[in-house]
Write a protein that holds these residues in place. Structure first.
Motif, PDB file in Angstrom:
ATOM      1  N   MET A  18       0.798  -1.311   0.120  1.00 60.49           N
ATOM      2  CA  MET A  18      -0.033   0.057   0.014  1.00 60.49           C
ATOM      3  C   MET A  18       0.751   1.268   0.086  1.00 60.49           C
ATOM      4  O   MET A  18       0.606   2.287  -0.789  1.00 60.49           O
ATOM      5  CB  MET A  18      -0.940  -0.094   1.198  1.00 60.49           C
ATOM      6  N   PHE A  19       1.791   1.210   0.880  1.00 62.98           N
ATOM      7  CA  PHE A  19       2.821   2.419   0.912  1.00 62.98           C
ATOM      8  C   PHE A  19       3.155   2.837  -0.644  1.00 62.98           C
ATOM      9  O   PHE A  19       3.185   3.807  -1.128  1.00 62.98           O
ATOM     10  CB  PHE A  19       4.014   2.150   1.831  1.00 62.98           C
ATOM     11  N   GLY A  20       3.899   1.811  -1.194  1.00 68.51           N
ATOM     12  CA  GLY A  20       4.704   1.835  -2.429  1.00 68.51           C
ATOM     13  C   GLY A  20       3.711   2.284  -3.323  1.00 68.51           C
ATOM     14  O   GLY A  20       3.796   3.285  -4.209  1.00 68.51           O
TER      15      GLY A  20
ATOM     16  N   ARG B 278      10.621  -4.119  16.747  1.00 67.20           N
ATOM     17  CA  ARG B 278      10.083  -5.076  15.746  1.00 67.20           C
ATOM     18  C   ARG B 278       9.414  -4.353  14.781  1.00 67.20           C
ATOM     19  O   ARG B 278       9.368  -4.568  13.407  1.00 67.20           O
ATOM     20  CB  ARG B 278       9.556  -6.133  16.300  1.00 67.20           C
ATOM     21  N   ARG B 279       8.306  -3.570  15.221  1.00 67.99           N
ATOM     22  CA  ARG B 279       7.129  -2.900  14.353  1.00 67.99           C
ATOM     23  C   ARG B 279       7.961  -2.140  13.217  1.00 67.99           C
ATOM     24  O   ARG B 279       7.838  -2.019  12.202  1.00 67.99           O
ATOM     25  CB  ARG B 279       6.316  -2.080  15.246  1.00 67.99           C
ATOM     26  N   LEU B 280       8.879  -1.260  13.797  1.00 70.48           N
ATOM     27  CA  LEU B 280       9.530  -0.452  12.793  1.00 70.48           C
ATOM     28  C   LEU B 280      10.267  -1.236  11.655  1.00 70.48           C
ATOM     29  O   LEU B 280      10.351  -1.082  10.504  1.00 70.48           O
ATOM     30  CB  LEU B 280      10.329   0.578  13.636  1.00 70.48           C
TER      31      LEU B 280
ATOM     32  N   PRO C 105      10.780  -0.568   6.078  1.00 71.73           N
ATOM     33  CA  PRO C 105      11.179  -1.137   5.046  1.00 71.73           C
ATOM     34  C   PRO C 105      10.269  -0.578   3.822  1.00 71.73           C
ATOM     35  O   PRO C 105      10.675  -0.108   2.788  1.00 71.73           O
ATOM     36  CB  PRO C 105      11.027  -2.519   5.162  1.00 71.73           C
ATOM     37  N   PRO C 106       8.813  -0.601   3.977  1.00 75.18           N
ATOM     38  CA  PRO C 106       8.086  -0.402   2.750  1.00 75.18           C
ATOM     39  C   PRO C 106       8.469   1.427   2.683  1.00 75.18           C
ATOM     40  O   PRO C 106       8.336   1.936   1.467  1.00 75.18           O
ATOM     41  CB  PRO C 106       6.426  -0.519   3.277  1.00 75.18           C
TER      42      PRO C 106
ATOM     43  N   VAL D 240       9.635   5.857  -0.504  1.00 72.91           N
ATOM     44  CA  VAL D 240       9.915   7.157  -0.846  1.00 72.91           C
ATOM     45  C   VAL D 240      11.007   7.307  -1.870  1.00 72.91           C
ATOM     46  O   VAL D 240      11.278   8.426  -2.458  1.00 72.91           O
ATOM     47  CB  VAL D 240      10.198   7.833   0.742  1.00 72.91           C
ATOM     48  N   SER D 241      12.187   6.319  -1.413  1.00 84.50           N
ATOM     49  CA  SER D 241      13.397   6.437  -2.339  1.00 84.50           C
ATOM     50  C   SER D 241      12.959   6.307  -3.853  1.00 84.50           C
ATOM     51  O   SER D 241      13.459   7.043  -4.584  1.00 84.50           O
ATOM     52  CB  SER D 241      14.408   5.329  -1.778  1.00 84.50           C
ATOM     53  N   ALA D 242      12.037   5.316  -3.991  1.00 88.67           N
ATOM     54  CA  ALA D 242      11.508   5.282  -5.456  1.00 88.67           C
ATOM     55  C   ALA D 242      10.733   6.431  -6.019  1.00 88.67           C
ATOM     56  O   ALA D 242      11.142   7.065  -7.217  1.00 88.67           O
ATOM     57  CB  ALA D 242      10.696   4.104  -5.550  1.00 88.67           C
TER      58      ALA D 242
END
Length: 466
Positions: free
Chosen positions: A291-293, A328-330, A336-337, A342-344
């Motif tokens: 969803m993020f990407g 763990r959550r982060l 990672p997503p 954001v980098s992409a």
């Protein structure tokens, strides 16, 4: 009515049907807004060093408040109860280090300007969200004050008011979630006292789903964008659908949403922006099949199609609110997503020649406490709310990358150098879009209200980091 604060740990999130903002937060204010101040046409550098005139802004919002310690402002020399579990990683800028689980953003630090001294006073999600999304404190703010038509307008709504469009398209789009939980509706997502006429378009569907289709943008069977080329054709198409469609159109909210939907479709480019299948598979993979990407990819397509402001909510509501199990959550779910997507986005905007004219902002409503803690009955540590200092990252539209602006103290608790407020963030966004600092809107009582009360963060453009 005041509601108690709810932590995300153990709370079941709800999916909500897409409806108009006016349906969520009440009636509009027709007839009460008699005057409209036009935006100034400040060009690049107007009034001193400044941004290149941006055609669009992408606000990537980390709802719930990300930890600055675990992202852009790690404290490797601090004691363990402050430092946390993560190490640090070198970036593409000598001497600048980020936390270890955002390696792709670290590799693009030369295109980022990170402000480490964002700061305000609201420790509550709703009040803080309103301030960050509007640049103004919520009128009559109290703990968990829900959205209302007394609120200030979000950036997209202010743009719609100051620069009304003639093509029927909204001044902005928010996606892929609407921030609410149970009876709590987050303020700062709509036009506030400007009324529903200026609400941004709200999408609440995951673009990563195979069946992704924006409901209010679906064409009637037998029609195409080309056949719906003008307003007369649109009217004829709607009329031809029979009594059922006409009956539904009696609803004000449906009518408003449908009218904007057909305006989007008839514009061609905007209608097609929602068809992510037009993108090559390898590019969609680069953003990440989540969803993020895919939401970030959609934001680029909307900017490219002419929507001036797109807000991407990275989560459903308070997703980044890590009171427990933060590491763990982060590490597994959130960083990672975000890092990949954001980098992409930055790479994609640059490759298309859009980065120079698009301001990208990555921020949440506040940061997290410098000292680790546990919730009652929990044993796995987290960090609580902390508005006193937090980080935001900027790229594009004349922002000088490769710099860190501001410095927090040794425990990441308070600004050690000049603090920047959400009002300064708003002033930066508005000026990038050419909105004059003296621009006014009119409130419910017909009073002129200054839209911009802060000062643009000049260091983003001068490179003179403080």
């Amino acid at each position: 009515m005041q509601f108690g604060h709810r932590h995300p740990f153990g709370v079941v999130r709800r999916e909500f049907l897409q409806v108009g903002f006016s349906g969520f937060v009440g009636l509009g204010l027709p007839g009460l807004l008699a005057a409209r101040s036009r935006a100034g046409e400040a060009g690049p550098g107007a009034g001193g060093p400044g941004p290149r005139r941006a055609k669009g802004v992408i606000l990537v919002f980390q709802t719930g408040g990300p930890s600055h310690h675990e992202t852009f402002d790690p404290k490797p020399e601090a004691p363990a109860e402050i430092r946390g579990e993560y190490g640090t990683i070198g970036t593409s800028v000598p001497g600048v280090r980020f936390a270890e689980h955002i390696p792709m953003l670290a590799g693009r630090a030369d295109r980022l300007a990170v402000v480490r001294t964002m700061s305000h006073k609201h420790n509550n999600h709703l009040n803080a969200t309103h301030w960050v999304m509007t640049g103004q404190e919520q009128p009559g703010a109290f703990f968990d004050k829900v959205a209302s038509r007394t609120d200030y307008p979000c950036y997209a709504s202010a743009m719609s008011y100051l620069r009304p469009r003639e093509d029927g398209l909204p001044g902005g789009v928010m996606l892929p979630t609407y921030l609410m939980e149970g009876p709590l509706t987050w303020p700062g997502q709509h036009a506030g006292f400007l009324g529903p006429k200026f609400d941004p378009w709200q999408l609440t569907q995951d673009p990563n789903r195979e069946d992704f289709e924006v409901e209010n943008l679906a064409l009637p069977e037998g029609f195409s964008v080309e056949r719906l080329g003008g307003r007369r054709a649109l009217a004829e198409a709607i009329a031809s659908q029979g009594e059922a469609w006409q009956a539904r159109a009696q609803s004000e909210s449906f009518s408003k949403q449908r009218q904007q939907a057909y305006s989007m479709l008839s514009s061609g480019e905007v209608g097609r922006a929602f068809d992510l299948d037009e993108e090559p598979e390898h590019l969609r993979d680069r953003y990440g099949r989540h969803m993020f990407g895919q939401s970030l990819l959609l934001s680029r397509r909307l900017i490219e199609a002419g929507i001036p402001i797109v807000q991407v909510n990275l989560g459903r509501v308070q997703t980044w609110d890590s009171h427990a199990d933060i590491f763990r959550r982060l590490r597994e779910d959130l960083l990672p997503p975000t890092d990949r997507g954001v980098s992409a986005l930055i790479d994609d905007l640059e490759a298309r020649g859009l980065l120079d004219e698009t301001l990208v902002v990555l921020a949440g409503e506040f940061g997290r406490t410098p000292k680790l803690s546990t919730l009652p009955g929990q044993t796995i540590v987290g960090r609580d709310h902390w508005p006193q200092v937090f980080s935001a990252a900027f790229a594009g539209a004349g922002v000088r990358g490769g710099q860190v602006i501001g410095r927090s103290d040794k425990s990441g608790a308070y600004p050690a150098t000049r603090a920047f407020s959400p009002a300064d963030l708003a002033a930066t966004i508005y000026r990038a879009l050419g909105i004059d600092g003296q621009a006014e809107v009119v409130d419910m009582l017909g009073r002129p209200i200054r839209l911009v009360t802060g000062s643009p963060i000049e260091e983003l453009y001068t490179g003179e980091a403080v």
